[in-house]
Scaffold this active site. Structure first.
Site, PDB file in Angstrom:
ATOM      1  N   SER A 254       0.834  -1.197   0.000  1.00 22.65           N
ATOM      2  CA  SER A 254       0.000   0.000   0.000  1.00 22.65           C
ATOM      3  C   SER A 254       0.878   1.260   0.000  1.00 22.65           C
ATOM      4  O   SER A 254       1.650   1.468  -0.927  1.00 22.65           O
ATOM      5  CB  SER A 254      -0.956  -0.037   1.191  1.00 22.65           C
ATOM      6  OG  SER A 254      -1.960   0.937   1.069  1.00 22.65           O
TER       7      SER A 254
ATOM      8  N   ASP B 200     -10.159  -4.728  -4.242  1.00 19.93           N
ATOM      9  CA  ASP B 200      -9.569  -3.672  -3.405  1.00 19.93           C
ATOM     10  C   ASP B 200     -10.446  -2.425  -3.460  1.00 19.93           C
ATOM     11  O   ASP B 200     -10.610  -1.807  -4.514  1.00 19.93           O
ATOM     12  CB  ASP B 200      -8.166  -3.351  -3.923  1.00 19.93           C
ATOM     13  CG  ASP B 200      -7.375  -2.454  -2.990  1.00 19.93           C
ATOM     14  OD1 ASP B 200      -7.987  -1.704  -2.199  1.00 19.93           O
ATOM     15  OD2 ASP B 200      -6.134  -2.490  -3.053  1.00 19.93           O
TER      16      ASP B 200
ATOM     17  N   HIS C 259      -7.802  -5.336  -0.343  1.00 16.26           N
ATOM     18  CA  HIS C 259      -6.654  -4.448  -0.249  1.00 16.26           C
ATOM     19  C   HIS C 259      -5.506  -5.060   0.545  1.00 16.26           C
ATOM     20  O   HIS C 259      -4.336  -4.872   0.193  1.00 16.26           O
ATOM     21  CB  HIS C 259      -7.071  -3.115   0.392  1.00 16.26           C
ATOM     22  CG  HIS C 259      -5.946  -2.133   0.510  1.00 16.26           C
ATOM     23  ND1 HIS C 259      -5.294  -1.614  -0.586  1.00 16.26           N
ATOM     24  CD2 HIS C 259      -5.335  -1.585   1.598  1.00 16.26           C
ATOM     25  CE1 HIS C 259      -4.355  -0.782  -0.206  1.00 16.26           C
ATOM     26  NE2 HIS C 259      -4.350  -0.746   1.128  1.00 16.26           N
TER      27      HIS C 259
END
Length: 255
Positions: free
Chosen positions: A106, A203, A233
């Protein structure tokens, strides 16, 4: 035969006297460095699973907590992309030697790219897990309505609800504004190393199309995208971890 490894848990002093916590496993090269996401920490499932993989296979490995995260000191409200990049560079320079494969999850995918640009000669390859370059501008400020933007301008802080964790994301005006100094998707990214981008099509935090945008900007011809149709995610399920391990094994095998 793989070199016998052992784990060291230590603290480094970062900019402003902040204590940056890290854990390291000594082993053969190339080493692997894991960079976590926003408001995550080095005790997460992906980070610990990759450490175990590296320990089992005899590779050097390091994971750490940015300032304001996990075991490191400092306040997350005072953190910015630039300060977290400085933490990553501190760990990279002090705790690794020789070629490294970076794994960024991320926000860690953004920091990973910035680190690779800053230390190109020591990079063997990159693995992004739902990599989120420019998220402060495109996924936060870009979708905030006028009321949220006004609150940020007035109060300097906004609490964003999230499904990943018990606490809301703490978004500051400084995070948004300072992040603009590090935007990557507006230009060619001069990275010429192998890059692998893993992304879940389910996601809801970072659209999977971001992986395509990123692949188009990266200079390397060796860029592959792995889409996991039912992945979210976090990509922290056992099957997601297995996919990550296979990807790392493939990069480790490259000359």
């Amino acid at each position: 035969m793989p070199q016998k490894s052992f784990k060291q848990s230590k603290i480094l002093t970062g900019a402003g006297g902040v204590a940056i916590a890290y854990e390291r496993v000594n082993g053969t090269l190339p080493g692997i460095m894991f960079l976590g996401g926003f408001m995550s920490n080095m005790q997460g499932k992906k980070a610990t699973a990759m450490e175990e993989y590296c320990r089992t296979n005899g590779h050097a490995f390091v994971r750490f907590d940015y300032r304001g995260h996990g075991e490191s000191s400092g306040k997350i409200s005072e953190g910015t992309i630039g300060s977290w990049l400085s933490d990553a560079l501190l760990i990279f320079d002090d705790c690794t030697e020789g070629p490294q494969i970076l794994i960024g999850s991320s926000m860690g995918g953004w920091i990973m790219l910035l680190l690779a640009l800053a230390r190109p000669k020591k990079i063997r390859g990159l693995i992004g897990i739902a990599a989120a370059p420019d998220f402060t501008e495109d996924l936060l400020w870009g979708r905030f309505d006028s009321a949220v933007r006004a609150k940020l301008e007035k109060d300097g802080v906004y609490y964003e609800k999230t499904d990943y964790g018990n606490e809301p994301y703490l978004i500051t005006k400084d995070l948004i504004e300072e992040g603009r100094k590090h935007l990557l998707l507006r230009r060619k990214i001069k990275i010429n190393h192998p890059v692998r981008l893993l992304h879940g099509m389910g996601d809801e935090s970072v659209p999977w199309m971001t992986a395509y945008k990123l692949s188009e900007k990266i200079g390397s011809e060796d860029v592959r995208i792995v889409l996991i149709k039912d992945g979210d995610h976090s990509l922290s399920r056992d099957e997601d971890i297995h996919c990550l391990q296979i990807t790392l094994k493939e990069l480790l095998a490259k000359d």
